[in-house]
Structure formats: structure tokens, C-alpha cells
Design an enzyme around this catalytic site. Structure first.
Site, PDB file in Angstrom:
ATOM      1  N   MET A  14       0.906  -1.116   0.191  1.00 62.06           N
ATOM      2  CA  MET A  14      -0.043   0.031  -0.134  1.00 62.06           C
ATOM      3  C   MET A  14       1.082   1.307   0.113  1.00 62.06           C
ATOM      4  O   MET A  14       1.964   1.283   0.508  1.00 62.06           O
ATOM      5  CB  MET A  14      -0.969   0.030   1.212  1.00 62.06           C
ATOM      6  CG  MET A  14      -1.830  -1.130   1.316  1.00 62.06           C
ATOM      7  SD  MET A  14      -3.030  -1.009   2.677  1.00 62.06           S
ATOM      8  CE  MET A  14      -1.644  -1.163   4.171  1.00 62.06           C
ATOM      9  N   ASP A  15       0.461   2.493  -0.691  1.00 60.81           N
ATOM     10  CA  ASP A  15       1.116   3.587  -0.557  1.00 60.81           C
ATOM     11  C   ASP A  15       2.268   3.696  -1.318  1.00 60.81           C
ATOM     12  O   ASP A  15       3.024   4.705  -1.340  1.00 60.81           O
ATOM     13  CB  ASP A  15       1.498   3.907   0.854  1.00 60.81           C
ATOM     14  CG  ASP A  15       0.503   4.304   1.851  1.00 60.81           C
ATOM     15  OD1 ASP A  15      -0.742   4.548   1.603  1.00 60.81           O
ATOM     16  OD2 ASP A  15       0.583   4.121   3.000  1.00 60.81           O
ATOM     17  N   GLY A  17       1.939   3.840  -4.908  1.00 63.57           N
ATOM     18  CA  GLY A  17       1.627   4.603  -5.867  1.00 63.57           C
ATOM     19  C   GLY A  17       1.006   3.662  -7.164  1.00 63.57           C
ATOM     20  O   GLY A  17       0.982   4.267  -8.200  1.00 63.57           O
ATOM     21  N   SER A  19      -2.020   2.627  -7.869  1.00 66.12           N
ATOM     22  CA  SER A  19      -3.377   3.298  -8.518  1.00 66.12           C
ATOM     23  C   SER A  19      -2.914   4.585  -9.383  1.00 66.12           C
ATOM     24  O   SER A  19      -3.571   4.808 -10.375  1.00 66.12           O
ATOM     25  CB  SER A  19      -4.337   3.686  -7.531  1.00 66.12           C
ATOM     26  OG  SER A  19      -4.978   2.245  -6.663  1.00 66.12           O
ATOM     27  N   GLU A  90      -6.478  -2.972  -8.350  1.00 63.47           N
ATOM     28  CA  GLU A  90      -6.899  -3.817  -7.141  1.00 63.47           C
ATOM     29  C   GLU A  90      -7.190  -5.267  -7.570  1.00 63.47           C
ATOM     30  O   GLU A  90      -8.166  -5.959  -7.185  1.00 63.47           O
ATOM     31  CB  GLU A  90      -8.176  -3.456  -6.542  1.00 63.47           C
ATOM     32  CG  GLU A  90      -8.350  -1.742  -6.078  1.00 63.47           C
ATOM     33  CD  GLU A  90      -7.221  -1.499  -5.069  1.00 63.47           C
ATOM     34  OE1 GLU A  90      -6.828  -2.664  -4.591  1.00 63.47           O
ATOM     35  OE2 GLU A  90      -7.013  -0.412  -4.768  1.00 63.47           O
ATOM     36  N   GLN A  92      -5.501  -7.824  -6.530  1.00 66.14           N
ATOM     37  CA  GLN A  92      -5.465  -8.716  -5.756  1.00 66.14           C
ATOM     38  C   GLN A  92      -6.758  -9.385  -5.269  1.00 66.14           C
ATOM     39  O   GLN A  92      -6.984 -10.269  -4.861  1.00 66.14           O
ATOM     40  CB  GLN A  92      -4.829  -8.281  -4.406  1.00 66.14           C
ATOM     41  CG  GLN A  92      -5.588  -7.220  -3.748  1.00 66.14           C
ATOM     42  CD  GLN A  92      -5.399  -5.801  -4.237  1.00 66.14           C
ATOM     43  OE1 GLN A  92      -5.012  -5.527  -5.178  1.00 66.14           O
ATOM     44  NE2 GLN A  92      -5.861  -5.001  -3.224  1.00 66.14           N
TER      45      GLN A  92
END
Length: 219
Positions: A14-15, A17, A19, A90, A92
Site C-alpha cells: 500500500m502507498d 503508487g 493506482s 486492485e 489482488q
């Protein structure tokens, strides 16, 4: 000469980048006259939206467990639609079967797939979609933007928290009872940690609490 399409998987914590990169990828291909479709699942901005933490967002097709990529693609093409690529964020959360469908679309219909997702859940176990992508993708890319743990080291693990306390395997480390009658529901969040602090279940909140206590040894 017929170009060969690829199934690409971009992964990170996460975080990192992912997206934002997915949005940029879609923009770049559209700017070159290519026609694509954007997909997502359980985005932070709500259903049928691909968004980044930078505030950018575009409409997307929501992927639930019943969504069938192959049937969707065949229907679009037989109705005269053009598809050069898919951007799948997303990923996953996609099922293993859906990843198999994406591979088939790449091989049989020559459509480029750009899938984005995190590898592991808060228990450090791989998501089924990410696992299948790692097994099937032509190219697996690790995103180079490093998310940082609260300690400043490179974050490699995703943690789930309740009121700042890390949760793993259903076990909650808390002071008091989160099920206590009259107590508000705990605030659930996610945080990226380095492996050392993920193993120690030490989030930013618990580290701050430990630093304020004279009875706790340095971590």
C-alpha cells in the site's frame, strides 16, 4: 506482422503508487489513440471508480466474484467494440479464475493486460489473485516508489489495525475489550510496516505509546 500482447503485473505494498500508475498507464495509452477498458474492485472511492490517494479518479468497471472477463470481452467485440488493452486495478481481489480469463484474453485476443495489486494481506499471506498473476504474468514488475514504515525503513508488509492496534490471524492486541458494551466500534485502518515492526506488531500508534512509557525497553 501481428503484435504479441502481454499480461503484466505491477505489485507493491500500500502507498507505493500503484493506482496512480494505473491511471497514468490508461492516460498514456489513450493519448496514443489506443482504446481500453478500466477495471477495479473495492476501490477506496466507492463502486466502479479507480482512484489514487493524490485525488485523481476515473470511472471504471467494478469486478465482483461473478464478473466474467472473457464473456465481457467477447460481447464487446462482437458488438463492434474495439479493445486494445485492459487496466485492472486492485487485482489482488480478483479470483484465480478471473486471472486465468485475463491470460486467455491476452493469448487468444491479443489484448494487453496491465494489472495492479498488492501481493499479501495483513496476515502476510498472498491474495489468490496476486498469486495467480505471479504464476501466469509475462512480466512481474515491482513498483520502485518505496512506501516507508513509521521508523523510516522501507515498508514491505501491510498491517491491519483496530484503534491503532495491529490485528493478525483474527487475534487482536488491545488494552480493554473492543466488544465492551457501550464502547464505540473500533476504527479499522491499514498501515505499511517494515518486516521487523510487522513481526513485533508495532504500529505507529503503539510505538508512540511505548516511547512515552518509562517501563518499556527501546525497540
Amino acid at each position: 506482422m501481428v503484435s504479441v500482447a502481454d499480461l503484466n503485473f505491477y505489485s507493491g505494498t500500500m502507498d507505493c503508487g500503484k493506482s496512480t500508475l494505473a491511471l497514468q498507464m490508461d492516460h498514456n495509452h489513450r493519448a496514443r489513440g489506443r482504446v481500453g477498458r478500466v477495471f477495479t474492485s473495492h476501490d477506496r472511492a466507492g463502486t466502479a471508480t479507480l482512484s489514487s490517494r493524490l485525488g485523481l479518479a476515473v470511472p471504471a468497471i467494478e469486478v465482483d466474484d461473478d464478473f466474467h472477463f472473457w464473456q465481457f470481452t467477447v460481447d464487446e467485440l462482437t458488438q463492434g467494440g474495439r479493445i486494445d488493452y485492459f487496466v485492472c486495478d486492485e487485482a489482488q481481489f480478483y479470483t484465480s479464475g478471473q486471472i486465468d480469463q485475463l491470460a486467455k484474453i491476452t493469448d487468444e485476443l491479443s489484448i494487453d493486460i496491465f494489472a495492479f495489486g498488492i501481493l499479501t494481506d495483513f496476515r502476510t499471506r498472498m491474495f489468490p489473485g496476486s498469486l495467480r498473476l505471479t504464476e501466469l504474468a509475462d512480466h512481474v514488475h515491482t513498483l520502485q516508489v518505496e512506501a516507508l514504515c513509521w521508523c523510516g525503513e522501507r515498508a514491505t508488509h501491510n498491517a491491519r489495525t483496530e484503534d491503532g492496534i495491529m490485528v493478525t490471524e483474527g487475534e487482536v492486541i488491545v488494552v480493554g475489550d473492543v466488544e465492551e458494551i457501550g464502547r464505540p466500534s473500533p476504527t479499522v485502518g491499514y498501515e505499511v510496516l517494515c518486516r521487523r515492526h510487522h513481526r513485533r506488531h508495532m504500529t505507529a500508534a503503539t510505538a508512540k505509546a511505548a516511547a512515552m512509557s518509562p517501563d518499556v525497553l527501546p525497540f
